[in-house]
Design an enzyme around this catalytic site. Structure first.
Site, short mmCIF file in Angstrom:
data_model
loop_
_atom_site.label_atom_id
_atom_site.label_comp_id
_atom_site.label_asym_id
_atom_site.label_seq_id
_atom_site.Cartn_x
_atom_site.Cartn_y
_atom_site.Cartn_z
N GLY A 78 23.52 74.46 46.25
CA GLY A 78 22.18 74.58 46.72
C GLY A 78 21.51 75.52 45.99
O GLY A 78 22.08 76.31 44.99
N GLY A 90 19.67 75.37 43.34
CA GLY A 90 19.90 75.06 42.02
C GLY A 90 21.18 75.65 41.38
O GLY A 90 21.21 75.79 40.09
N GLY A 91 22.16 75.71 42.20
CA GLY A 91 23.46 76.10 41.68
C GLY A 91 24.58 75.84 42.50
O GLY A 91 24.51 75.39 43.54
N VAL A 150 28.31 77.07 44.20
CA VAL A 150 29.07 78.37 44.44
C VAL A 150 30.38 78.08 44.45
O VAL A 150 30.88 77.43 45.32
CB VAL A 150 28.40 79.12 45.73
CG1 VAL A 150 29.09 80.54 45.97
CG2 VAL A 150 26.92 79.43 45.78
N GLY A 181 30.15 75.38 48.10
CA GLY A 181 28.89 74.77 48.46
C GLY A 181 28.12 74.81 47.26
O GLY A 181 28.02 75.38 46.22
N ASP A 230 13.26 82.63 50.84
CA ASP A 230 14.01 81.50 51.24
C ASP A 230 14.89 81.55 52.39
O ASP A 230 16.11 81.41 52.21
CB ASP A 230 14.62 81.13 49.86
CG ASP A 230 15.09 79.82 49.86
OD1 ASP A 230 14.64 78.98 50.46
OD2 ASP A 230 16.13 79.52 48.95
#
EC number: 2.7.12.2
Length: 397
Positions: free
Chosen positions: A78, A80-81, A83, A76, A191
């Site tokens: 999200g 800023g990166g 995975v 995935g 977050d």
């Protein structure tokens, strides 16, 4: 909370034959310190064994290097990166590797890697395990335990709605994770949202992507425009915020998972009937759910899995709604009053009126969920089409 159990001593098993280890006197001392810290946690036998197994595997990993990873698939994107699911060749462990591309000076990069080392000390059944972080070719890599069930936003797409008894177990894990971060490390998450709550086929529920590195938060804020839709009103207004902001984000996440779509703006009577298959009444006995004193905005939420066909709500409309309109709530009569009240206490707009972590841990909804027999692992595996059981680190591909 559950009655205190006597701390169980932690034993780190020696690494297997032929495995190279760098365990010297310093790392022996580190293991002893880790044993003491884990002894202070309220772990049951199963949790203790699983943490032992993870730490034993981690002791075999050594220094992480870019060339030591084989990609398996993308999990995935999200925050800023991106995975990826990867295999660490020297140890044969399956991990989740998050790559964050940052255009930053070497001094800033080194500070971020230094600050991320705190994650080595975050050992809890409610926090995703950390293998290490390193920099390579313009990207910071954060290597974590692979959770084969994915995140709760992915689970929601399959389930459409998540049952209350399952959300009871989720609430316990999130609260215990937040309490651990605050009490043991003096940090807040910053977050909390469904995509940062991970699950696996063993029935574990863990938090990830919390703000341990102030420098990384600052660097990413300059590079990316993330979703701000889970932020509390006080945080959106730029005023002082605390762990109470995490409580708001948890409450908002629970409403989303319970009704199947991001709850701002609130669904009307027609949409609620489509979601739940029957008319849903408010507390006054009339159909409907919106508490807003002014006309409901024309847009639908920025993200969600619901049946609302209106054009998307612009992000500035959404943020204005969070700050100026009544908070979301669960539709009345669909869930237990305990769950309704628990969510309401999380979603008080004034942080001083909002329940704190201790109050929420003592809430009837949590006390009931703690003693309820729920096969979370079975439900999760059935929903996500996973075999049960399997381990998150050596999961089947």
């Amino acid at each position: 909370m559950a009655p205190k159990r006597r701390p169980v001593p932690l034993i780190i098993a020696p690494t297997g034959e032929g495995q190279s280890t760098n365990i010297d006197a310093a790392s022996e001392a580190n293991l002893e310190a880790l044993q003491r810290k884990l002894g202070e946690l309220d772990l049951d036998e199963q949790q203790r064994k699983r943490l032992e197994a993870f730490l034993t595997q981690k002791a075999q990993v050594g220094e992480l290097k870019d060339e030591d990873f084989d990609p398996i698939c993308e999990l995935g994107a999200g925050n800023g990166g991106v995975v990826h699911k990867v295999r660490h060749k020297p140890s044969r462990l399956v991990m989740a590797r998050k790559l964050i591309h940052l255009e930053i000076k070497p001094a800033i990069r080194n500070q971020i890697i230094r600050e991320l080392q705190v994650l080595h000390e975050c050992n809890s059944p409610y926090i995703v395990g950390f293998y290490g972080a390193f920099y390579s070719d313009g990207e910071i890599s954060i290597c974590m335990e692979h959770m084969d069930g994915g995140s709760l936003d992915q689970v929601l797409k399959e389930a459409r709605r998540i049952p209350e008894e399952i959300l009871g177990k989720v609430s316990i894990a999130v609260l215990r994770g937040l309490v651990y971060l605050r009490e043991k490390h003096q940090i807040m998450h910053r977050d909390v949202k469904p995509s940062n709550i991970l699950v696996n086929s063993r029935g574990e529920i863990k938090l990830c992507d919390f703000g341990v590195s102030g420098q990384l938060i600052d660097s990413m804020a300059n590079s990316f425009v993330g979703t701000r839709s889970y932020m509390s009103p006080e945080r959106l207004q730029g005023t002082h915020y605390s762990v109470q902001s995490d409580v708001w984000s948890m409450g908002l996440s629970l409403v989303e998972l319970a009704i199947g779509r991001f709850p701002i703006p609130p669904p009307d009577a027609k949409e609620l009937e489509a979601i739940f298959g029957r008319p849903v009444l408010d507390k006054g006995g009339a159909e409907g759910h919106s508490m807003s004193p002014r006309q409901r905005p024309p847009g639908r939420p920025v993200s969600g899995h619901g049946m609302d066909s209106r054009p998307a709500m612009a992000i500035f409309e959404l943020l204005d709604y969070i700050v100026n309109e009544p908070p979301p709530k669960l539709p009345h009569g669909v869930f237990t009053t305990d769950f309704e009240e628990f969510v309401m206490k999380c979603l008080m707009k004034n942080p001083a009126d909002r329940a704190d972590l201790k109050m929420l841990m003592g809430h009837t909804f949590i006390k009931r969920a703690e003693v309820e027999e729920v096969d979370f692992a079975g439900w999760m595996c059935k929903t996500m089409g996973l075999p049960q059981p399997s381990t998150p680190t050596h999961s089947a591909e």
